[in-house]
Design a protein around this motif. Structure first.
Motif, short mmCIF file in Angstrom:
data_model
loop_
_atom_site.label_atom_id
_atom_site.label_comp_id
_atom_site.label_asym_id
_atom_site.label_seq_id
_atom_site.Cartn_x
_atom_site.Cartn_y
_atom_site.Cartn_z
N ARG A 157 1.09 -1.18 -0.05
CA ARG A 157 0.10 0.11 -0.07
C ARG A 157 0.94 1.26 0.18
NH1 ARG A 157 -2.76 -1.34 3.97
NH2 ARG A 157 -1.80 0.05 5.61
N ALA A 158 1.91 1.32 0.60
CA ALA A 158 3.06 2.43 0.70
C ALA A 158 3.43 2.61 -0.54
CB ALA A 158 3.95 2.00 1.75
N ILE A 159 3.81 1.57 -1.20
CA ILE A 159 4.50 1.70 -2.74
C ILE A 159 3.40 2.41 -3.63
CG2 ILE A 159 5.34 0.38 -4.62
CD1 ILE A 159 6.83 -1.45 -2.87
N ASP A 160 2.21 1.84 -3.51
CA ASP A 160 1.18 2.54 -4.34
C ASP A 160 0.73 3.62 -3.98
OD1 ASP A 160 0.89 -0.21 -5.50
OD2 ASP A 160 -0.80 -1.03 -4.24
N GLU A 161 1.05 4.25 -2.78
CA GLU A 161 0.95 5.70 -2.42
C GLU A 161 2.01 6.49 -2.83
OE1 GLU A 161 -0.50 5.62 1.42
OE2 GLU A 161 -2.40 4.58 0.97
N ASN A 162 3.01 5.73 -3.35
CA ASN A 162 4.24 6.64 -3.55
C ASN A 162 4.91 7.15 -2.38
OD1 ASN A 162 6.20 7.69 -5.42
ND2 ASN A 162 4.93 9.64 -5.74
N ARG A 163 5.19 6.37 -1.33
CA ARG A 163 5.73 6.57 -0.18
C ARG A 163 7.00 6.09 -0.03
NH1 ARG A 163 3.39 4.82 4.21
NH2 ARG A 163 1.38 4.10 3.38
N LEU A 164 7.63 5.22 -1.19
CA LEU A 164 8.97 4.50 -1.03
C LEU A 164 9.76 5.67 -1.81
CD1 LEU A 164 10.67 2.13 -0.79
CD2 LEU A 164 10.28 1.61 -3.08
N VAL A 165 10.93 6.22 -1.03
CA VAL A 165 11.92 7.10 -1.53
C VAL A 165 13.45 6.22 -1.73
CG1 VAL A 165 10.49 9.07 -0.63
CG2 VAL A 165 12.16 7.94 0.77
N TYR A 166 14.14 6.76 -2.38
CA TYR A 166 15.51 6.43 -2.27
C TYR A 166 16.47 7.66 -1.71
CZ TYR A 166 15.59 1.90 -4.41
OH TYR A 166 15.17 0.53 -4.54
N HIS A 167 17.22 7.17 -0.61
CA HIS A 167 17.97 8.20 -0.36
C HIS A 167 19.51 7.60 -0.78
CE1 HIS A 167 15.47 10.11 3.11
NE2 HIS A 167 15.20 10.18 1.77
N PHE A 201 11.26 -3.19 6.37
CA PHE A 201 10.26 -3.44 5.42
C PHE A 201 10.63 -4.30 4.24
CE2 PHE A 201 12.30 0.18 3.76
CZ PHE A 201 12.48 0.01 2.50
N MET A 202 11.80 -4.58 4.12
CA MET A 202 12.21 -5.38 2.89
C MET A 202 11.69 -6.96 3.17
SD MET A 202 13.26 -5.36 -0.10
CE MET A 202 14.15 -3.73 -0.40
N PRO A 203 11.20 -7.40 2.29
CA PRO A 203 10.67 -8.93 2.67
C PRO A 203 11.98 -9.81 2.72
CG PRO A 203 9.15 -7.75 0.96
CD PRO A 203 10.19 -6.91 1.09
N ARG A 204 11.63 -10.85 3.64
CA ARG A 204 12.77 -11.91 3.90
C ARG A 204 11.98 -13.04 3.07
NH1 ARG A 204 14.66 -7.85 5.15
NH2 ARG A 204 15.61 -7.41 7.04
N ARG A 205 11.13 -13.46 3.31
CA ARG A 205 10.49 -14.77 2.60
C ARG A 205 9.12 -14.50 1.79
NH1 ARG A 205 11.16 -16.04 8.07
NH2 ARG A 205 12.73 -17.23 8.47
N GLY A 206 9.30 -14.71 0.45
CA GLY A 206 8.06 -14.32 -0.34
C GLY A 206 8.34 -13.17 -0.65
N GLY A 207 7.35 -12.40 -1.25
CA GLY A 207 7.34 -10.97 -1.80
C GLY A 207 8.22 -10.69 -2.63
N ASP A 208 8.43 -11.52 -3.68
CA ASP A 208 9.20 -11.23 -4.86
C ASP A 208 8.71 -10.10 -5.77
OD1 ASP A 208 11.05 -13.16 -3.85
OD2 ASP A 208 10.60 -14.75 -5.25
N ASP A 209 7.43 -9.98 -5.80
CA ASP A 209 7.05 -8.94 -6.75
C ASP A 209 7.38 -7.69 -6.05
OD1 ASP A 209 5.46 -9.66 -4.60
OD2 ASP A 209 3.40 -8.67 -5.40
N LEU A 210 7.33 -7.54 -4.74
CA LEU A 210 7.52 -6.16 -4.16
C LEU A 210 9.15 -5.76 -4.09
CD1 LEU A 210 5.44 -6.87 -0.72
CD2 LEU A 210 4.88 -5.14 -2.65
N ARG A 211 10.13 -7.15 -4.09
CA ARG A 211 11.32 -6.71 -4.41
C ARG A 211 11.68 -6.21 -5.80
NH1 ARG A 211 14.51 -9.15 -0.26
NH2 ARG A 211 16.15 -9.34 -1.54
N ARG A 212 10.90 -6.96 -6.70
CA ARG A 212 11.12 -6.36 -8.08
C ARG A 212 10.81 -5.13 -8.38
NH1 ARG A 212 9.69 -12.06 -9.24
NH2 ARG A 212 7.55 -11.23 -9.35
N GLN A 213 9.73 -4.96 -7.76
CA GLN A 213 9.20 -3.47 -7.92
C GLN A 213 9.93 -2.25 -7.18
OE1 GLN A 213 4.75 -3.10 -6.50
NE2 GLN A 213 4.79 -1.18 -7.39
N ILE A 214 10.53 -2.86 -6.12
CA ILE A 214 11.26 -1.75 -5.21
C ILE A 214 12.52 -1.63 -6.17
CG2 ILE A 214 12.74 -1.37 -3.30
CD1 ILE A 214 10.40 -2.82 -1.72
N GLU A 215 13.32 -2.82 -6.70
CA GLU A 215 14.44 -2.72 -7.36
C GLU A 215 14.48 -2.03 -8.61
OE1 GLU A 215 15.77 -6.61 -7.41
OE2 GLU A 215 16.02 -6.71 -5.31
N GLY A 216 13.16 -2.11 -9.21
CA GLY A 216 12.86 -1.40 -10.57
C GLY A 216 12.97 0.05 -10.37
#
Length: 408
Positions: A157-167, A201-216
């Motif tokens: 939900r936070a990614i969809d709301e554009n609350r992920l930032v890169y420092h 917040f970074m998923p350890r088990r599963g959540g590969d789609d979230l990791r791909r989205q964050i890395e993209g």
């Protein structure tokens, strides 16, 4: 050939005399004089052209001879330098160094053999009162990363709301502490306005789609920052997070290759940071994709390295540019990383154009000890904490990230 030309001149002179006598009504003496003058003029012009041609051939021959002499002189100078270099080589010193290395190697082999023999003796000899059974030493506890405190639903939900930032967090070179590059650090802006770090917040088990989205998103921002910095005349090196979640997905992998192909000018400034455990677990297809990334000009930085007893030459051939080790662990227990002396391991790794990067610097004492060991690339909260990028770059990256999400 020259006789034929003179024959033609004589015939032409006779023709001029005949024309002068019969056509122009010259007297016989005048016709003969005209014929002789014409023949002399033709002979003079022919001799002049022949002399000019001979002079040009002579000049070209002199130039060729000069070039040959210059080439011979240069070859002689190079040969002289090589002879001087061979004369200055002290073969005895080099042989002494080789003998010393062989002696050290023999000592290490003997110590290893003694240690193995001691272990075998302890294994065969039963402990008293154990009735012939030997108590096996407990295996070392595997390293487990802490579980994230933010669930995947909240993260999505936070990614969809554009609350992920890169420092960005600088990687500096000692002792000047000049920035060598910058880590792209994903952080999550919580609803209360606080910032959550990657481990939360970074998923350890599963959540590969979230990791791909964050890395993209991180790749898009890295390309934006690199292009803007290169346009401003100050190219930077960025360490971009990467995992098997992206490498194992065909669509994400193709998008990664396409992005690098479209930005070949800045690809050498992009270094993908991947953990050592995931690097070792790469499949054949994922390894081929990593090779393709390296061929585009990008590199790799292997993180969370817990042992340097690895084939550094092979890693260098695969595009690895740096190995990241925990500074506190290396300083307190260097034997856990390598059998080399702590002050020699950095020079050994540098032979293959790979650098050691110490992370997690928390005090000035660690910096002094790392300098003594020859490790000059460091990063940590004592150096600088992660901070936001310049506002103009953030805005531009935000627009491109928004376009990427709409495309997905």
């Amino acid at each position: 050939m020259q006789a034929l030309v003179y024959t033609f001149i004589a015939l032409s002179a006779l023709a001029v005399g005949g024309i002068s006598y019969f056509g122009l009504t010259f007297t016989p003496a005048e016709a003969i004089l005209a014929s002789i003058v014409f023949g002399c003029v033709c002979v003079v012009l022919l001799e002049r052209s022949l002399r000019q041609r001979a002079e040009q051939r002579l000049e070209r021959a002199i130039e060729d001879l000069s070039r040959l002499l210059a080439t011979d002189a240069q070859a002689g100078a190079v040969l002289g330098q090589r002879i001087n270099a061979m004369a200055d080589v002290n073969a005895g010193t080099r042989l002494e160094v080789v003998e010393a290395d062989i002696s050290v190697l023999g000592t290490v082999i003997r110590q290893v053999a003694e240690a193995v023999a001691e272990i075998e003796e302890k294994t065969k000899a039963p402990a008293p009162g154990s009735r012939g059974r030997v108590a096996a030493a407990p295996p070392p506890a595997p390293y487990r990363e802490p579980e994230p405190t933010i669930g995947q639903d909240v993260l999505r939900r936070a990614i969809d709301e554009n609350r992920l930032v890169y420092h960005i967090q600088p990687v500096v070179t000692l002792p000047q502490r000049r920035p060598q590059g910058y880590d792209l650090v994903p952080r999550l802006r919580l609803e209360q306005g606080q910032m959550a770090d990657r481990d939360e917040f970074m998923p350890r088990r599963g959540g590969d789609d979230l990791r791909r989205q964050i890395e993209g998103i991180g790749l898009v921002e890295a390309i934006t920052i690199s292009r803007r910095a290169r346009t401003g005349g100050q190219p930077v090196t960025l360490y971009v997070p990467l995992s098997r979640a992206t490498l194992s997905d065909q669509a994400a992998a193709e998008q990664l290759i396409v992005s690098l192909e479209a930005n070949r000018a800045i690809a050498p400034g992009l270094i993908f940071a991947i953990s050592h455990s995931e690097w070792q677990a790469l499949t054949t297809g994922e390894r081929a994709l990593a090779d393709s990334i390296a061929k585009k000009g990008a590199g790799f930085s292997v993180t969370d390295v817990r042992s340097l007893r690895i084939d550094v030459a092979e890693l260098a051939a695969q595009g690895v540019r740096s190995l990241r080790i925990d500074a506190a662990h290396f300083i307190d227990n260097p034997e856990a990383f390598t059998d080399f002396h702590a002050s020699d391991i950095a020079n050994y790794v540098a032979r293959f154009e790979v650098k050691l990067l110490a992370t997690g610097i928390t005090s000035e004492r660690q910096i002094v000890e790392l300098l003594e060991d020859g490790i000059v690339l460091v990063q940590g909260p004592h150096i600088a904490a992660p901070g936001p990028v310049r506002p103009d770059l953030v805005l531009e990256a935000g627009r491109q990230i928004g376009q990427l999400r709409r495309a997905e």
